[in-house]
Write an enzyme that holds these catalytic residues in place. Structure first.
Site, PDB file in Angstrom:
ATOM      1  N   SER A  13       0.662  -1.317   0.167  1.00 34.46           N
ATOM      2  CA  SER A  13      -0.165   0.000  -0.025  1.00 34.46           C
ATOM      3  C   SER A  13       0.549   1.534   0.008  1.00 34.46           C
ATOM      4  O   SER A  13       0.062   2.584   0.035  1.00 34.46           O
ATOM      5  CB  SER A  13      -1.599   0.223   1.626  1.00 34.46           C
ATOM      6  OG  SER A  13       0.023  -0.049   2.362  1.00 34.46           O
ATOM      7  N   HIS A  50      14.456  -2.536  -0.303  1.00 29.61           N
ATOM      8  CA  HIS A  50      14.686  -1.834   0.617  1.00 29.61           C
ATOM      9  C   HIS A  50      15.671  -0.817   0.884  1.00 29.61           C
ATOM     10  O   HIS A  50      15.869   0.421   0.818  1.00 29.61           O
ATOM     11  CB  HIS A  50      13.587  -1.831   1.487  1.00 29.61           C
ATOM     12  CG  HIS A  50      12.251  -1.942   1.486  1.00 29.61           C
ATOM     13  ND1 HIS A  50      11.430  -1.820   2.666  1.00 29.61           N
ATOM     14  CD2 HIS A  50      11.673  -3.625   1.112  1.00 29.61           C
ATOM     15  CE1 HIS A  50      10.069  -1.840   2.560  1.00 29.61           C
ATOM     16  NE2 HIS A  50      10.105  -2.439   1.775  1.00 29.61           N
ATOM     17  N   ASP A  80      10.445  -0.738  10.756  1.00 27.75           N
ATOM     18  CA  ASP A  80      10.166  -1.506  10.072  1.00 27.75           C
ATOM     19  C   ASP A  80      10.499  -2.539   9.774  1.00 27.75           C
ATOM     20  O   ASP A  80      11.123  -3.458   9.470  1.00 27.75           O
ATOM     21  CB  ASP A  80      10.284  -0.825   8.612  1.00 27.75           C
ATOM     22  CG  ASP A  80       9.293  -1.353   6.950  1.00 27.75           C
ATOM     23  OD1 ASP A  80       7.939  -2.317   7.150  1.00 27.75           O
ATOM     24  OD2 ASP A  80       9.526  -0.663   6.018  1.00 27.75           O
TER      25      ASP A  80
END
Length: 171
Positions: A13, A50, A80
């Site tokens: 998202s 990432h 995270d």
């Protein structure tokens, strides 16, 4: 000044990208605390993507369980993510109540520091109810911990298709 921000939403998202953007807007040298345990090759590649997205201004810390053992006072720290952290705690015991208590205690200890905390988490309960007992237990754990963090947070953002929607703010 202590501040807690929760960024939540579904898979893909835009949560991590929003959290990174926010952290960089608050600090030239933020901390990235990665909670992931790398289980397989596909996930290793995800972690590498990432890492490549972040530049050298980030201080990277890999911590699967004991967030509070790191002194982040005075810093902006992006965690995270809560889901992977809870996975590590849950699979230590396979006991929802024990994992939730451990997570809440560790969260409180960690966030007692004078820092800005940006937590990324997932809304995994928005799908259907799983036929698998362990998945249902973990979904419950995740939902309860998300509620706990959201109650203590100064701000909560919900990511919907890459758009941040304010759910809770200090204003």
């Amino acid at each position: 000044m202590k501040r807690i921000i929760l960024i939540t939403g579904g898979q893909r998202s835009g949560k991590s990208e929003e959290a990174e953007r926010l952290a960089l807007s608050l600090s030239a040298e933020p901390v990235y605390m990665a909670t992931a345990h790398v289980w397989d090759e596909e996930f290793r590649q995800r972690v590498e993507r990432h890492q490549q997205r972040r530049g050298p201004q980030w201080t990277n810390i890999e911590e699967e369980r004991c967030l509070s053992q790191h002194n982040v006072s005075g810093r902006v720290v992006l965690i995270d993510c809560v889901t992977l952290w809870l996975t590590n705690l849950f699979f230590d015991t396979h006991d929802v109540a024990q994992a939730l208590e451990t997570a809440q205690t560790e969260f409180d200890r960690f966030t007692s520091q004078d820092a800005t905390f940006i937590f990324v988490t997932n809304e995994i309960g928005w799908g259907g109810v799983s036929i698998d007992k362990v998945q249902r237990q973990f979904t419950d754990l995740q939902g309860w911990m998300n509620q706990y963090i959201a109650q203590k947070a100064d701000e909560v953002l919900l990511m919907v298709s890459g758009i941040a929607v304010k759910v809770k703010s200090q204003e």
